[in-house]
Design an enzyme around this catalytic site. Sequence first.
Site, PDB file in Angstrom:
ATOM      1  N   PRO A 269     -27.571  22.880 -23.253  1.00 31.74           N
ATOM      2  CA  PRO A 269     -28.316  21.617 -23.350  1.00 31.74           C
ATOM      3  C   PRO A 269     -28.287  20.892 -22.001  1.00 31.74           C
ATOM      4  O   PRO A 269     -27.268  20.928 -21.294  1.00 31.74           O
ATOM      5  CB  PRO A 269     -27.531  20.821 -24.405  1.00 31.74           C
ATOM      6  CG  PRO A 269     -26.692  21.833 -25.114  1.00 31.74           C
ATOM      7  CD  PRO A 269     -26.393  22.915 -24.138  1.00 31.74           C
ATOM      8  N   LYS A 270     -29.394  20.254 -21.641  1.00 29.99           N
ATOM      9  CA  LYS A 270     -29.426  19.448 -20.420  1.00 29.99           C
ATOM     10  C   LYS A 270     -29.011  18.026 -20.775  1.00 29.99           C
ATOM     11  O   LYS A 270     -29.598  17.399 -21.644  1.00 29.99           O
ATOM     12  CB  LYS A 270     -30.820  19.458 -19.790  1.00 29.99           C
ATOM     13  CG  LYS A 270     -30.839  18.850 -18.391  1.00 29.99           C
ATOM     14  CD  LYS A 270     -32.199  19.008 -17.731  1.00 29.99           C
ATOM     15  CE  LYS A 270     -32.133  18.582 -16.278  1.00 29.99           C
ATOM     16  NZ  LYS A 270     -31.565  17.245 -16.075  1.00 29.99           N
ATOM     17  N   ILE A 271     -27.992  17.534 -20.080  1.00 27.88           N
ATOM     18  CA  ILE A 271     -27.426  16.224 -20.386  1.00 27.88           C
ATOM     19  C   ILE A 271     -28.136  15.156 -19.564  1.00 27.88           C
ATOM     20  O   ILE A 271     -28.323  15.291 -18.355  1.00 27.88           O
ATOM     21  CB  ILE A 271     -25.910  16.205 -20.090  1.00 27.88           C
ATOM     22  CG1 ILE A 271     -25.203  17.328 -20.869  1.00 27.88           C
ATOM     23  CG2 ILE A 271     -25.315  14.841 -20.435  1.00 27.88           C
ATOM     24  CD1 ILE A 271     -25.353  17.228 -22.369  1.00 27.88           C
TER      25      ILE A 271
ATOM     26  N   GLY B 120     -33.482  18.326 -22.573  1.00 24.03           N
ATOM     27  CA  GLY B 120     -34.024  19.636 -22.249  1.00 24.03           C
ATOM     28  C   GLY B 120     -32.959  20.709 -22.287  1.00 24.03           C
ATOM     29  O   GLY B 120     -31.865  20.529 -22.834  1.00 24.03           O
TER      30      GLY B 120
END
Length: 288
Positions: free
Chosen positions: A24-26, A169
């Site tokens: 997961p993009k943080i 994202g």
Amino acid sequence: MFISPMLLHTAPGPFSRRDFLYEPKIDGHRLIYSQESNDVHLYTRHNNECTRQYPEIAGARFSHDIDLDGEIACVDPLTGSVDFESVMSRFQASRTDKIRQLSGTLPVTYVIFDILRYKGEDLRNRPLFERKAILSGLALPNAHFGVIPYIEGAGEDLFEQIVARDMEGVVGKRKNSLYETGRRSAAWQKVINWTYADVYITAYRKQGFGWLAAIPSGSSGKLRPAGIIELGVSPLHKQAFRGVAPQLVKGEDKEFVHLEPRLRAKVRMRNWTKSGMLRSPVFTEFIV
């Protein structure tokens, strides 16, 4: 010690490859954590030291010298979601009393996704899957540290879950990739969960490029400013705009030439800010 971080390419869309792992993009800001001889320093990706801003992170110690790469995240206490604006509130705080207050009301988490140096060994020339294995075995110093989860191969499935949860994202990384310090590499690719909006172009900058965007406000339909479009506009679109804009001029001020709200555009963005502004809008196309 500051290590210039490895940067990402932008993928055109979600993808699944067996030689990639997916995270997961943080939605926070990049942070390099450096501990040497029990002395801790925190750096942004641009080598700006921010050790004072995050006492809950800077005050922690590992049992050995270590350099880590990750993201500073902050959870909105009302919604439970990761909130970029709260992170910026923490980052921009400068007074000691304000930092102390915010560390209690808006605590941060350091979400680690890579380990660059450990026990005196530089790990950047080891493949990513080996670095991940070392990272998974770390004893974290307090509850403000976490390690990002990942899956192998199923990038499109993860992206579907990210969209359903309204998260930022996905990042895909080649399993055997080395850590390319300070470089943008296709071995790491991000897929952004864009939000789209239709806006009116109501002004343009006199100096430099920028289109003022506006959207209808409430049931009245009256337009209100929503941000400035600076990215994504091709030379062809600029030429088309210059052909139409002079016919729509209705006034000007020191910074902008104001237009009748006849031109509409579609933009993509990260999300809406809490104040109802477009966050990082990118022009997509004119709406005819």
